[in-house]
Design an enzyme around this catalytic site. Structure first.
Site, PDB file in Angstrom:
ATOM      1  CB  SER A 128     -30.599  17.852  14.249  1.00 15.05           C
ATOM      2  OG  SER A 128     -31.595  17.810  15.249  1.00 15.05           O
ATOM      3  CE  LYS A 131     -34.736  18.042  12.828  1.00 13.88           C
ATOM      4  NZ  LYS A 131     -34.100  18.403  14.093  1.00 13.88           N
ATOM      5  CB  SER A 183     -32.596  21.943  13.803  1.00 14.91           C
ATOM      6  OG  SER A 183     -32.349  20.565  13.889  1.00 14.91           O
TER       7      SER A 183
END
Length: 469
Positions: A128, A131, A183
């Protein structure tokens, strides 16, 4: 009748003839000398290269360089500027074995220079932490008040998710807090589809931006960082990967270079955020899961990540005494070792804050005049031009974040001679500053005025001025 020879009159006449003859002879001699002088001048011009010892010199864009350093009149050569501090602390460089991460890097957020690396150029999945790229592209291409409609595909994303429903609508600004604080995977897809129309098109934007930042091994497939593979433009199967160095450079872009860096930092450092969907049918509350924000003074933007393939990952930053340090960690433990990334983060940040400080390493240079071949001269028999450093687009200070024991290298390279005509501002050399063989700054050396090329008319006038009264 016998003509009487008048000796005085004869001598007078003879002397007059001799005087006229000498006058004509003198003028002829001067003219001859003039012609010879002009011929010699042109021979000197044509053969001037014979008087230059340039056997090891070759021309590049009109600047004559040697294979390593080219010098002006043999004066300037490689110069090492010793800037070690008198009482520098012992340098305790982190042992790579002391770090849990399989790949790690510490960079200077200002310059992007790598300050420490452990297998930092190995391509690996990044979960993640992806992101941060999704967020900065949404800020650059979208508007906070944009209305995002959730697709069926976005709503189908696995945990961690916001739990949005198909057809539900949100303001883009609210979704960016959902994306970066908790997230949420469904949020990432909804944002990607809103900005580019599809996940695939958004991935193209991500890869284009990565390339513009300078990434060469990074390849994005998803906006949320879930493990994935895809067929690339070259027909080869590719994975969703980056390197520690390139991930750190992406965060640097988000925090320093992007026009939306302030908005990015505001979102990623916010502790909590509450919002509703457009129909006000649901209320959502998200909290920042970047624990490092409260673990270290000066901690700033960052993003955690985890997948079964990537392990725990983290990219984060710390501001300290005007310095910006950025760390990226990949494959930093698996379940049961969630805190490993905070250990590694502390090791690298402490190393950076303890041993790296800003120093002004700029040195004012003075240069001998450069000979101009075939150039018009004024009072000398050879033409020269004065040169100096060009600060038109640069500052005459050079503050760099350096380790206490690092010594900058300054290489001065100046043309041995220039070919006329020379124009004011013409490049005549370069001053190069290096740290550990990496170029950190360069200052052009330029001509300070014009020097015209010798012409036949100028040569003729110069010869006549010298030889005729």
């Amino acid at each position: 009748m016998v003509k009487r020879w008048n000796v005085p009159q004869y001598l007078k006449s003879t002397l007059s003839k001799l005087k006229l003859f000498n006058l004509k002879f003198d003028r002829a001699l001067r003219l001859k000398k003039c012609v010879i002088s002009i011929m010699i001048l042109f021979l000197q011009i044509a053969g001037s290269a014979l008087f230059l010892n340039n056997e090891s010199v070759y021309a590049v864009n009109g600047i004559y360089t040697a294979s390593d350093v080219y010098v002006a009149n043999g004066v300037y050569t490689t110069n090492i500027y010793d800037s070690k501090t008198e009482e520098s602390l012992p340098i305790d460089i982190p042992d790579s074995q002391s770090l849990y991460a399989k790949s790690a890097v510490l960079i200077d957020g200002d310059s992007g220079r790598v300050l420490y690396a452990k297998d930092a150029d190995n391509a690996m999945p990044m979960a993640s932490t992806t992101k941060i790229m999704t967020c900065i592209l949404a800020l650059e291409y979208g508007k906070p008040e944009d209305i995002v409609t959730v697709s069926e595909y976005a709503a189908s994303m696995p945990e961690v998710s916001l739990g949005m429903q198909t057809g539900e609508q949100f303001y883009l600004e609210d979704l960016l807090y959902s994306l970066m604080l908790e997230s949420h995977n469904d949020t990432a897809v909804a944002i990607a589809e809103h900005i580019a129309g599809s996940v695939e098109a958004f991935a193209d934007l991500m890869n284009q931006k990565a390339s513009a930042i300078g990434c060469v091994q990074t390849y994005f497939i998803t906006p949320n960082g879930l493990d994935a593979t895809a067929t690339g433009d070259d027909g080869q199967e590719k994975s969703h990967v980056t390197t520690a160095t390139e991930l750190a450079l992406i965060l640097r872009y988000c925090m320093v270079t992007s026009k939306e860096h302030e908005a990015f930092e505001q979102i990623t450092t916010t502790a909590d955020w509450s919002f509703q969907n457009i129909g006000n049918t649901h209320v959502y509350h998200v909290s920042n899961h970047n624990a490092y924000l409260t673990m270290h003074d000066g901690a700033s933007s960052g993003k955690t990540g985890f997948t079964a393939k990537a392990g725990y990952c983290y990219v984060g930053s710390v501001r300290s005494e005007g310095r910006l340090f950025i760390v990226a960690l990949l494959a930093c433990g698996w379940p049961g070792n969630k805190s490993y990334k905070w250990h590694d983060m502390n090791v690298l940040i402490n190393y950076g804050t303890k041993h790296f400080h800003y120093r002004n390493i700029f040195e004012k240079m003075q240069f001998d005049d450069i000979y101009v071949r075939n150039g018009v001269y004024q009072t000398q028999k050879l033409a020269y031009v004065s040169v100096g450093e060009d600060f038109t687009h640069k500052s005459d200070t050079l503050n760099l974040l350096l380790r206490d024991d690092e010594t900058p290298e300054i290489t001065v390279a100046v043309a041995e001679f220039l070919e006329a005509p020379v124009t004011k501002g013409q490049l005549a050399g370069m001053v190069t500053y290096k740290i550990n063989e990496r170029i950190v700054e360069q200052y052009p050396i330029i001509a300070k005025f014009d020097v015209a090329r010798i012409s036949f008319e100028w040569s003729f006038r110069a010869a006549l001025t010298k030889l005729l009264p």
